[in-house]
Design an enzyme around this catalytic site. Structure first.
Site, PDB file in Angstrom:
ATOM      1  N   CYS A 218      24.580  19.945  35.815  1.00 21.21           N
ATOM      2  CA  CYS A 218      25.274  19.296  36.944  1.00 21.21           C
ATOM      3  C   CYS A 218      25.333  20.257  38.135  1.00 21.21           C
ATOM      4  O   CYS A 218      25.214  19.837  39.292  1.00 21.21           O
ATOM      5  CB  CYS A 218      26.697  18.899  36.546  1.00 21.21           C
ATOM      6  SG  CYS A 218      26.775  17.856  35.080  1.00 21.21           S
TER       7      CYS A 218
ATOM      8  N   GLU B 254      30.127  27.296  42.993  1.00 23.83           N
ATOM      9  CA  GLU B 254      28.784  26.869  42.538  1.00 23.83           C
ATOM     10  C   GLU B 254      27.870  28.052  42.260  1.00 23.83           C
ATOM     11  O   GLU B 254      26.664  27.980  42.467  1.00 23.83           O
ATOM     12  CB  GLU B 254      28.121  25.965  43.580  1.00 23.83           C
ATOM     13  CG  GLU B 254      28.786  24.628  43.741  1.00 23.83           C
ATOM     14  CD  GLU B 254      28.558  23.718  42.564  1.00 23.83           C
ATOM     15  OE1 GLU B 254      27.798  24.087  41.655  1.00 23.83           O
ATOM     16  OE2 GLU B 254      29.178  22.637  42.547  1.00 23.83           O
TER      17      GLU B 254
HETATM   18  P1  TGC Z   1      22.577  30.760  29.398  1.00 25.57           P
HETATM   19  O1  TGC Z   1      22.630  31.306  27.991  1.00 25.57           O
HETATM   20  O2  TGC Z   1      21.543  31.276  30.332  1.00 25.57           O
HETATM   21  O3  TGC Z   1      22.423  29.171  29.333  1.00 25.57           O
HETATM   22  C1  TGC Z   1      23.208  28.360  28.469  1.00 25.57           C
HETATM   23  C2  TGC Z   1      22.478  27.019  28.369  1.00 25.57           C
HETATM   24  O4  TGC Z   1      22.370  26.434  29.660  1.00 25.57           O
HETATM   25  C3  TGC Z   1      21.001  26.308  30.062  1.00 25.57           C
HETATM   26  N1  TGC Z   1      20.966  26.632  31.498  1.00 25.57           N
HETATM   27  C4  TGC Z   1      20.759  25.700  32.429  1.00 25.57           C
HETATM   28  N2  TGC Z   1      20.491  24.385  32.318  1.00 25.57           N
HETATM   29  C5  TGC Z   1      20.331  23.695  33.452  1.00 25.57           C
HETATM   30  N3  TGC Z   1      20.445  24.285  34.661  1.00 25.57           N
HETATM   31  C6  TGC Z   1      20.728  25.582  34.822  1.00 25.57           C
HETATM   32  N4  TGC Z   1      20.845  26.123  36.036  1.00 25.57           N
HETATM   33  C7  TGC Z   1      20.884  26.365  33.662  1.00 25.57           C
HETATM   34  N5  TGC Z   1      21.182  27.670  33.438  1.00 25.57           N
HETATM   35  C8  TGC Z   1      21.221  27.815  32.108  1.00 25.57           C
HETATM   36  C9  TGC Z   1      20.254  27.267  29.182  1.00 25.57           C
HETATM   37  O5  TGC Z   1      18.914  26.851  29.045  1.00 25.57           O
HETATM   38  C10 TGC Z   1      21.029  27.133  27.904  1.00 25.57           C
HETATM   39  O6  TGC Z   1      20.677  25.882  27.322  1.00 25.57           O
HETATM   40  P2  TGC Z   1      20.720  25.619  25.719  1.00 25.57           P
HETATM   41  O7  TGC Z   1      20.139  24.278  25.532  1.00 25.57           O
HETATM   42  O8  TGC Z   1      19.903  26.740  25.091  1.00 25.57           O
HETATM   43  O9  TGC Z   1      22.159  25.692  25.312  1.00 25.57           O
HETATM   44  O10 TGC Z   1      24.002  30.923  29.998  1.00 25.57           O
HETATM   45  P3  TGC Z   1      24.787  32.236  30.424  1.00 25.57           P
HETATM   46  O11 TGC Z   1      26.123  32.187  29.776  1.00 25.57           O
HETATM   47  O12 TGC Z   1      23.941  33.451  30.190  1.00 25.57           O
HETATM   48  O13 TGC Z   1      25.004  32.005  31.972  1.00 25.57           O
HETATM   49  C11 TGC Z   1      23.994  32.013  32.927  1.00 25.57           C
HETATM   50  C12 TGC Z   1      24.614  31.893  34.351  1.00 25.57           C
HETATM   51  C13 TGC Z   1      25.339  33.163  34.722  1.00 25.57           C
HETATM   52  C14 TGC Z   1      23.459  31.669  35.306  1.00 25.57           C
HETATM   53  C15 TGC Z   1      25.577  30.690  34.404  1.00 25.57           C
HETATM   54  O14 TGC Z   1      26.650  30.852  33.587  1.00 25.57           O
HETATM   55  C16 TGC Z   1      26.086  30.392  35.796  1.00 25.57           C
HETATM   56  O15 TGC Z   1      25.427  29.652  36.526  1.00 25.57           O
HETATM   57  N6  TGC Z   1      27.287  30.920  36.220  1.00 25.57           N
HETATM   58  C17 TGC Z   1      27.917  30.530  37.464  1.00 25.57           C
HETATM   59  C18 TGC Z   1      29.049  29.547  37.179  1.00 25.57           C
HETATM   60  C19 TGC Z   1      29.202  28.532  38.264  1.00 25.57           C
HETATM   61  O16 TGC Z   1      28.342  28.313  39.100  1.00 25.57           O
HETATM   62  N7  TGC Z   1      30.305  27.824  38.250  1.00 25.57           N
HETATM   63  C20 TGC Z   1      30.510  26.732  39.163  1.00 25.57           C
HETATM   64  C21 TGC Z   1      31.694  25.898  38.745  1.00 25.57           C
HETATM   65  S1  TGC Z   1      31.733  24.300  39.521  1.00 25.57           S
HETATM   66  C22 TGC Z   1      32.075  24.620  41.131  1.00 25.57           C
HETATM   67  O17 TGC Z   1      32.114  25.693  41.593  1.00 25.57           O
HETATM   68  C23 TGC Z   1      32.289  23.419  41.970  1.00 25.57           C
HETATM   69  S2  TGC Z   1      32.602  23.761  43.609  1.00 25.57           S
HETATM   70  C24 TGC Z   1      32.415  22.197  44.135  1.00 25.57           C
HETATM   71  C25 TGC Z   1      32.583  21.950  45.549  1.00 25.57           C
HETATM   72  O18 TGC Z   1      33.758  21.850  46.002  1.00 25.57           O
HETATM   73  O19 TGC Z   1      31.548  21.707  46.228  1.00 25.57           O
HETATM   74  P1  FAD Z   2      34.323  36.097  39.268  1.00 26.92           P
HETATM   75  O1  FAD Z   2      33.348  35.480  38.333  1.00 26.92           O
HETATM   76  O2  FAD Z   2      35.488  36.812  38.692  1.00 26.92           O
HETATM   77  O3  FAD Z   2      33.521  37.084  40.220  1.00 26.92           O
HETATM   78  C1  FAD Z   2      34.149  38.081  41.040  1.00 26.92           C
HETATM   79  C2  FAD Z   2      33.055  38.954  41.647  1.00 26.92           C
HETATM   80  O4  FAD Z   2      32.282  39.574  40.591  1.00 26.92           O
HETATM   81  C3  FAD Z   2      32.056  38.136  42.457  1.00 26.92           C
HETATM   82  O5  FAD Z   2      31.685  38.865  43.604  1.00 26.92           O
HETATM   83  C4  FAD Z   2      30.871  37.984  41.523  1.00 26.92           C
HETATM   84  O6  FAD Z   2      29.626  37.814  42.204  1.00 26.92           O
HETATM   85  C5  FAD Z   2      30.904  39.295  40.755  1.00 26.92           C
HETATM   86  N1  FAD Z   2      30.259  39.177  39.436  1.00 26.92           N
HETATM   87  C6  FAD Z   2      30.641  38.404  38.374  1.00 26.92           C
HETATM   88  N2  FAD Z   2      29.775  38.561  37.351  1.00 26.92           N
HETATM   89  C7  FAD Z   2      28.826  39.426  37.763  1.00 26.92           C
HETATM   90  C8  FAD Z   2      27.653  39.967  37.164  1.00 26.92           C
HETATM   91  N3  FAD Z   2      27.235  39.628  35.940  1.00 26.92           N
HETATM   92  N4  FAD Z   2      26.916  40.858  37.896  1.00 26.92           N
HETATM   93  C9  FAD Z   2      27.296  41.203  39.159  1.00 26.92           C
HETATM   94  N5  FAD Z   2      28.387  40.720  39.785  1.00 26.92           N
HETATM   95  C10 FAD Z   2      29.140  39.841  39.089  1.00 26.92           C
HETATM   96  N6  FAD Z   2      35.138  25.447  39.800  1.00 26.92           N
HETATM   97  C11 FAD Z   2      35.010  24.299  39.082  1.00 26.92           C
HETATM   98  O7  FAD Z   2      34.773  24.331  37.874  1.00 26.92           O
HETATM   99  N7  FAD Z   2      35.172  23.086  39.684  1.00 26.92           N
HETATM  100  C12 FAD Z   2      35.443  22.974  41.008  1.00 26.92           C
HETATM  101  O8  FAD Z   2      35.568  21.848  41.520  1.00 26.92           O
HETATM  102  C13 FAD Z   2      35.591  24.155  41.780  1.00 26.92           C
HETATM  103  N8  FAD Z   2      35.930  24.074  43.104  1.00 26.92           N
HETATM  104  C14 FAD Z   2      36.177  25.232  43.795  1.00 26.92           C
HETATM  105  C15 FAD Z   2      36.680  25.142  45.105  1.00 26.92           C
HETATM  106  C16 FAD Z   2      36.967  26.304  45.818  1.00 26.92           C
HETATM  107  C17 FAD Z   2      37.541  26.187  47.197  1.00 26.92           C
HETATM  108  C18 FAD Z   2      36.731  27.567  45.239  1.00 26.92           C
HETATM  109  C19 FAD Z   2      37.007  28.822  46.007  1.00 26.92           C
HETATM  110  C20 FAD Z   2      36.255  27.665  43.946  1.00 26.92           C
HETATM  111  C21 FAD Z   2      35.987  26.505  43.201  1.00 26.92           C
HETATM  112  N9  FAD Z   2      35.564  26.558  41.858  1.00 26.92           N
HETATM  113  C22 FAD Z   2      35.412  25.414  41.130  1.00 26.92           C
HETATM  114  C23 FAD Z   2      35.460  27.849  41.184  1.00 26.92           C
HETATM  115  C24 FAD Z   2      34.175  28.611  41.481  1.00 26.92           C
HETATM  116  O9  FAD Z   2      33.082  28.016  40.834  1.00 26.92           O
HETATM  117  C25 FAD Z   2      34.363  30.068  41.009  1.00 26.92           C
HETATM  118  O10 FAD Z   2      35.259  30.658  41.920  1.00 26.92           O
HETATM  119  C26 FAD Z   2      33.066  30.841  40.977  1.00 26.92           C
HETATM  120  O11 FAD Z   2      32.232  30.368  39.925  1.00 26.92           O
HETATM  121  C27 FAD Z   2      33.292  32.364  40.797  1.00 26.92           C
HETATM  122  O12 FAD Z   2      34.201  32.627  39.791  1.00 26.92           O
HETATM  123  P2  FAD Z   2      35.460  33.618  40.060  1.00 26.92           P
HETATM  124  O13 FAD Z   2      36.119  33.167  41.297  1.00 26.92           O
HETATM  125  O14 FAD Z   2      36.247  33.652  38.795  1.00 26.92           O
HETATM  126  O15 FAD Z   2      34.815  35.028  40.342  1.00 26.92           O
END
Ligand code: TGC
Ligand code: FAD
Length: 393
Positions: free
Chosen positions: A247, A372
């Site tokens: 997603c 994201e």
């Molecule tokens: P990893 O072991 O690499 O992967 C676990 C499983 O996931 C698959 N996978 C993906 N599948 C689809 N798309 C991708 N981009 C994928 N990346 C990995 C992978 O193939 C594996 O699949 P399976 O079938 O073997 O289970 O996972 P990891 O734990 O090493 O993590 C990799 C990493 C760091 C890239 C990932 O955890 C990550 O992207 N971290 C960032 C978290 C993040 O972006 N959070 C966002 C939360 S939502 C949000 O912020 C909403 S803001 C909304 C708004 O207001 O606009």
């Molecule tokens: P952390 O993961 O604690 O990171 C802190 C710092 O460490 C960052 O600079 C990061 O780059 C660095 N860091 C972390 N790991 C590593 C690494 N391996 N190597 C090098 N540097 C690293 N989440 C949802 O699920 N749903 C939502 O709808 C959503 N909406 C949001 C809306 C807003 C306004 C904001 C601010 C955040 C939202 N989020 C949401 C959360 C967002 O996805 C997280 O804030 C984001 O994924 C980063 O996590 P964290 O803030 O815990 O930072």
């Protein structure tokens, strides 16, 4: 010397990127642009100032047809990914908070149900979500689990055919106004997703206040205290962290485009301001230092648009890789932040007020660069793709 009408069109679309768009894409873009001009721009400064967003905006966005617009069936418009991207660009030229509302609804909540849900779940939720009658949120992040969602502590355990959920999600966009929360939980069988309707016993929300960014957007904490759900609340096809991460690709793609909109709004504001602001007897746009800044801003906006468009074309051809989305989010959000910071300086003291859009965009982009997947995380994804070596842990 360039003619003034040519100068204007170069100022707004230097590389003639419009020529790469179809008539239908231009028409969708222009429809969203005019919605933003009439329904968002006159009010957004006040919404940001007050830290609010009107509750009926989702219905208006539903009427506009942008909620889940790139999804097929179930009341969704089924447009191309490129058209969806152009819509995100226009919405974020208004404000990142508006694009966030649309991204979370369409790319995170609706996409999760569309991709990983049962037929019953799709029929129950998607048509109402496309109309904006039901708002969705997407709970992945927790207080101690941000970049590393695999470390989540919110747990779902089986109790007969039911599930019991305990834990907490943090920073959840639309959390307290959502009629349905898509919540990702650790289970003994791996990560699973659940649909939790508002009002379910044991499920509460609390808004996060004092934000200096994304103020025209609701951000909440979700708390689950022995929340009992029937088996039918589980997304049946999501079996691991791949569920939520898939997603994220969708929403990150929208941000690749959206950030261009924020950058463009800042650039145009700076161009406009510098052309009319007189110092030392001349418009400040006539000074070489300011022209250098404006030229680089135009370059970044055009370059970022081309990057977004190429990702859109790849996505429409079903060829887009998650690593390419990461490169797009990394490059375009960083570029937008640079443009916004430069624009802020060109506006001088006026650049710090909400009378102009620039500091609002600049502050918003501080969230966009973090959510994201942070810029660091996307650099690591690109780094792993080009070296073959993962360095997250
Ligand atoms: P990893 O072991 O690499 O992967 C676990 C499983 O996931 C698959 N996978 C993906 N599948 C689809 N798309 C991708 N981009 C994928 N990346 C990995 C992978 O193939 C594996 O699949 P399976 O079938 O073997 O289970 O996972 P990891 O734990 O090493 O993590 C990799 C990493 C760091 C890239 C990932 O955890 C990550 O992207 N971290 C960032 C978290 C993040 O972006 N959070 C966002 C939360 S939502 C949000 O912020 C909403 S803001 C909304 C708004 O207001 O606009
Ligand atoms: P952390 O993961 O604690 O990171 C802190 C710092 O460490 C960052 O600079 C990061 O780059 C660095 N860091 C972390 N790991 C590593 C690494 N391996 N190597 C090098 N540097 C690293 N989440 C949802 O699920 N749903 C939502 O709808 C959503 N909406 C949001 C809306 C807003 C306004 C904001 C601010 C955040 C939202 N989020 C949401 C959360 C967002 O996805 C997280 O804030 C984001 O994924 C980063 O996590 P964290 O803030 O815990 O930072």
């Amino acid at each position: 010397m360039v003619e003034s009408n040519v100068k204007t069109s170069l100022a707004l679309d230097f590389l003639n990127i419009d020529s790469l768009l179809s008539d239908e894409e231009i028409s969708i873009r222009d429809t969203v642009r005019s919605f933003v001009q009439t329904k968002i721009l006159p009010y957004i400064g006040d919404w940001f100032d007050e830290g609010t967003i009107p509750t009926n905006l989702a219905l208006e966005l539903g009427k506009l047809g942008v909620l889940g617009m790139h999804l097929e069936g179930y009341g969704c418009a089924g447009t191309s990914a490129t058209a969806y991207g152009l819509a995100c660009m226009e919405l974020e030229a208004g404000d990142s908070g508006i694009r966030s509302l649309v991204s979370v609804q369409g790319s995170l909540a609706m996409y999760a149900i569309h991709k990983w849900g049962s037929e019953e779940q799709k029929n129950e939720w998607l048509p109402r979500m496309a109309l904006g009658e039901v708002i969705g949120c997407f709970g992945l992040t927790e207080s101690d689990s941000g970049s590393d969602p695999g470390s989540m502590r919110t747990r779902a355990r089986r109790d007969g055919s039911d599930w019991i959920i305990n834990g907490q999600k943090m920073w959840i966009t639309n959390g307290s106004v959502a009629g349905v929360a898509i919540v990702w939980c650790a289970t003994d069988e791996g990560v699973r997703g659940f649909l939790i309707p508002k009002g379910t016993k044991g499920f509460t929300t609390q808004n996060i206040h004092k934000k200096m960014s994304l103020r025209a957007s609701i951000t909440s904490e979700l708390v689950f205290n022995d929340v009992r759900l029937p088996a039918s609340a589980q997304l049946p096809l999501a079996r691991s962290l791949r569920g939520p991460l898939s997603c994220l690709n969708e929403a990150r793609y929208g941000i690749v485009w959206g950030s261009v909109g924020a950058a463009r709004a800042c650039y145009e504001s700076a161009l406009d301001y510098s052309s009319s602001r007189i110092q030392f007897g001349r418009p400040i746009s006539s000074f070489q230092i300011q022209q250098n800044k404006l030229a680089n801003m135009a370059l970044e906006v055009n370059r970022a648009t081309l990057l977004a468009l190429q990702l859109g074309r790849l996505k429409d051809a079903n060829l887009l890789l998650p690593e390419q989305v990461s490169m797009g989010k990394l490059g375009n959000v960083n570029a937008a932040l640079d443009v916004a910071r430069t624009a802020r300086q060109i506006l001088g003291a006026n650049g710090i007020t909400l009378e102009y859009p620039v500091i609002r965009h600049m502050n918003n982009l501080e969230s966009v660069v973090t959510y994201e997947g942070t810029a660091d995380i996307h650099a690591l994804v690109v780094g792993a793709a080009i070296t073959g070596i993962e360095s997250f842990r």
